[in-house]
Design a protein around this motif. Sequence first.
Motif, PDB file in Angstrom:
ATOM      1  N   UNK A  60       0.873  -1.284   0.021  1.00 52.03           N
ATOM      2  CA  UNK A  60       0.113   0.074  -0.004  1.00 52.03           C
ATOM      3  C   UNK A  60       0.797   1.380  -0.040  1.00 52.03           C
ATOM      4  N   UNK A  61       2.026   1.232   0.773  1.00 49.05           N
ATOM      5  CA  UNK A  61       2.740   2.243   1.005  1.00 49.05           C
ATOM      6  C   UNK A  61       3.302   2.573  -0.688  1.00 49.05           C
ATOM      7  N   UNK A  62       3.874   1.696  -1.250  1.00 48.02           N
ATOM      8  CA  UNK A  62       4.428   1.809  -2.653  1.00 48.02           C
ATOM      9  C   UNK A  62       3.424   2.238  -3.584  1.00 48.02           C
ATOM     10  N   UNK A  63       2.249   1.711  -3.418  1.00 45.19           N
ATOM     11  CA  UNK A  63       1.018   2.070  -4.381  1.00 45.19           C
ATOM     12  C   UNK A  63       1.086   3.725  -4.098  1.00 45.19           C
ATOM     13  N   UNK A  64       0.653   4.257  -2.821  1.00 46.73           N
ATOM     14  CA  UNK A  64       0.639   5.720  -2.524  1.00 46.73           C
ATOM     15  C   UNK A  64       1.652   6.520  -2.797  1.00 46.73           C
ATOM     16  N   UNK A  65       2.911   5.924  -2.609  1.00 47.76           N
ATOM     17  CA  UNK A  65       4.148   6.871  -3.102  1.00 47.76           C
ATOM     18  C   UNK A  65       4.228   6.884  -4.749  1.00 47.76           C
ATOM     19  N   UNK A  66       3.720   5.951  -5.241  1.00 48.24           N
ATOM     20  CA  UNK A  66       3.709   5.888  -7.031  1.00 48.24           C
ATOM     21  C   UNK A  66       2.531   6.775  -7.285  1.00 48.24           C
ATOM     22  N   UNK A  67       1.403   6.520  -6.850  1.00 49.48           N
ATOM     23  CA  UNK A  67       0.337   7.591  -7.605  1.00 49.48           C
ATOM     24  C   UNK A  67       0.354   8.945  -7.404  1.00 49.48           C
ATOM     25  N   UNK A  68       1.164   9.246  -6.147  1.00 45.59           N
ATOM     26  CA  UNK A  68       1.584  10.828  -5.869  1.00 45.59           C
ATOM     27  C   UNK A  68       2.471  11.390  -7.105  1.00 45.59           C
ATOM     28  N   UNK A  69       3.252  10.536  -7.578  1.00 46.44           N
ATOM     29  CA  UNK A  69       4.189  11.024  -8.776  1.00 46.44           C
ATOM     30  C   UNK A  69       3.795  10.770  -9.884  1.00 46.44           C
ATOM     31  N   UNK A  70       2.850  10.104 -10.223  1.00 41.10           N
ATOM     32  CA  UNK A  70       2.151   9.765 -11.500  1.00 41.10           C
ATOM     33  C   UNK A  70       1.588  11.071 -12.218  1.00 41.10           C
ATOM     34  N   UNK A  71       1.971  11.065 -13.592  1.00 41.82           N
ATOM     35  CA  UNK A  71       1.659  11.999 -14.416  1.00 41.82           C
ATOM     36  C   UNK A  71       0.198  11.449 -15.236  1.00 41.82           C
ATOM     37  N   UNK A  72      -0.978  11.945 -14.921  1.00 39.01           N
ATOM     38  CA  UNK A  72      -2.101  11.285 -15.526  1.00 39.01           C
ATOM     39  C   UNK A  72      -2.200  11.271 -17.022  1.00 39.01           C
ATOM     40  N   UNK A  73      -1.466  12.326 -17.532  1.00 39.95           N
ATOM     41  CA  UNK A  73      -1.472  12.281 -18.984  1.00 39.95           C
ATOM     42  C   UNK A  73      -0.528  11.262 -19.585  1.00 39.95           C
ATOM     43  N   UNK A  74       0.656  10.966 -18.888  1.00 45.96           N
ATOM     44  CA  UNK A  74       1.404   9.887 -19.445  1.00 45.96           C
ATOM     45  C   UNK A  74       1.107   8.485 -18.997  1.00 45.96           C
ATOM     46  N   UNK A 111      -1.896   7.265 -17.295  1.00 45.84           N
ATOM     47  CA  UNK A 111      -3.145   7.217 -17.206  1.00 45.84           C
ATOM     48  C   UNK A 111      -3.595   5.724 -16.851  1.00 45.84           C
ATOM     49  N   UNK A 112      -3.171   4.727 -17.749  1.00 44.85           N
ATOM     50  CA  UNK A 112      -3.595   3.397 -17.384  1.00 44.85           C
ATOM     51  C   UNK A 112      -2.988   2.862 -16.093  1.00 44.85           C
ATOM     52  N   UNK A 113      -1.877   3.138 -15.755  1.00 45.91           N
ATOM     53  CA  UNK A 113      -1.145   2.606 -14.654  1.00 45.91           C
ATOM     54  C   UNK A 113      -2.010   3.179 -13.470  1.00 45.91           C
ATOM     55  N   UNK A 114      -2.187   4.528 -13.420  1.00 44.55           N
ATOM     56  CA  UNK A 114      -2.745   5.288 -12.483  1.00 44.55           C
ATOM     57  C   UNK A 114      -4.416   4.764 -12.092  1.00 44.55           C
ATOM     58  N   UNK A 115      -4.966   4.334 -12.996  1.00 47.10           N
ATOM     59  CA  UNK A 115      -6.155   3.769 -13.057  1.00 47.10           C
ATOM     60  C   UNK A 115      -6.189   2.575 -12.449  1.00 47.10           C
ATOM     61  N   UNK A 116      -5.299   1.776 -12.715  1.00 47.47           N
ATOM     62  CA  UNK A 116      -5.220   0.350 -11.969  1.00 47.47           C
ATOM     63  C   UNK A 116      -4.697   0.315 -10.702  1.00 47.47           C
TER      64      UNK A 116
END
Length: 251
Positions: free
Chosen positions: A194-208, A210-215
Amino acid sequence: MTYPLVEKTRERSETGRHLAIEDYTKTPSLCRHGVWVGRQIDFSETVLISFEHDPENLSVGWIVNGAAIVPAGYYAPCQGAPTIRYRCPGDGRNLHTISLTSTPGSDQDCVDLQVVFTRPPQWNPLEYGPSTRVCLRGRVVEWPWYLLQQEQECWERFRNVFEKYVVVPRPIPAPPGPVERWFASLRGDESVTVRAYLDTVEQLDPARDGDLLAELRADLAARFLRWANSADGPDTDSRSAPRSAPGRDSP
């Protein structure tokens, strides 16, 4: 008329104190890291519950964790909750009272109480009264204030991330709400994930991304909902005492 179940008293009797050490490198937690050193206080906690049916004359009995109990003036173990004992009559006189006592040094455990009664003059049939869940513990740990403050800041950060990317039912209750309680329950591989997920979504760019962020959002929501619908979910200990002040914390 519906009569209430009332918690008349809740008392603690201290039995001892000693140092406590928790290695969170071996048992990962979402917002606790390294080795924590604190002080554990052991105690016996006793709760007196009363079925307030005055002025009606009723013959009262109790079901504890689904099992009808035999009134006894001594403390007997509760079925399904070995760290909790019951006594009925709880006040030593009236069968409409029951007391529950925790074992010193034990983690929090809960019992489900159900009132049963009959009415005069036939004293039949058996009727079911109100029910409640009572949670007790036998220890609390005092951790250094600065560690608890760091943990609180970590929770606030991740709560903001979680609520930004995952739909949380509104209105969101004041902390500690379901999200904080879920965070606190996370241990081992689940907390690392869960920590890895939260750390990751905080840094993701929705435009680039988007699919990973949605999953990731979908998986976070699924994990939260599994906990919320489990036996350890947000309603488990809703009647227990709130989280203590900084510097004091359950293990």
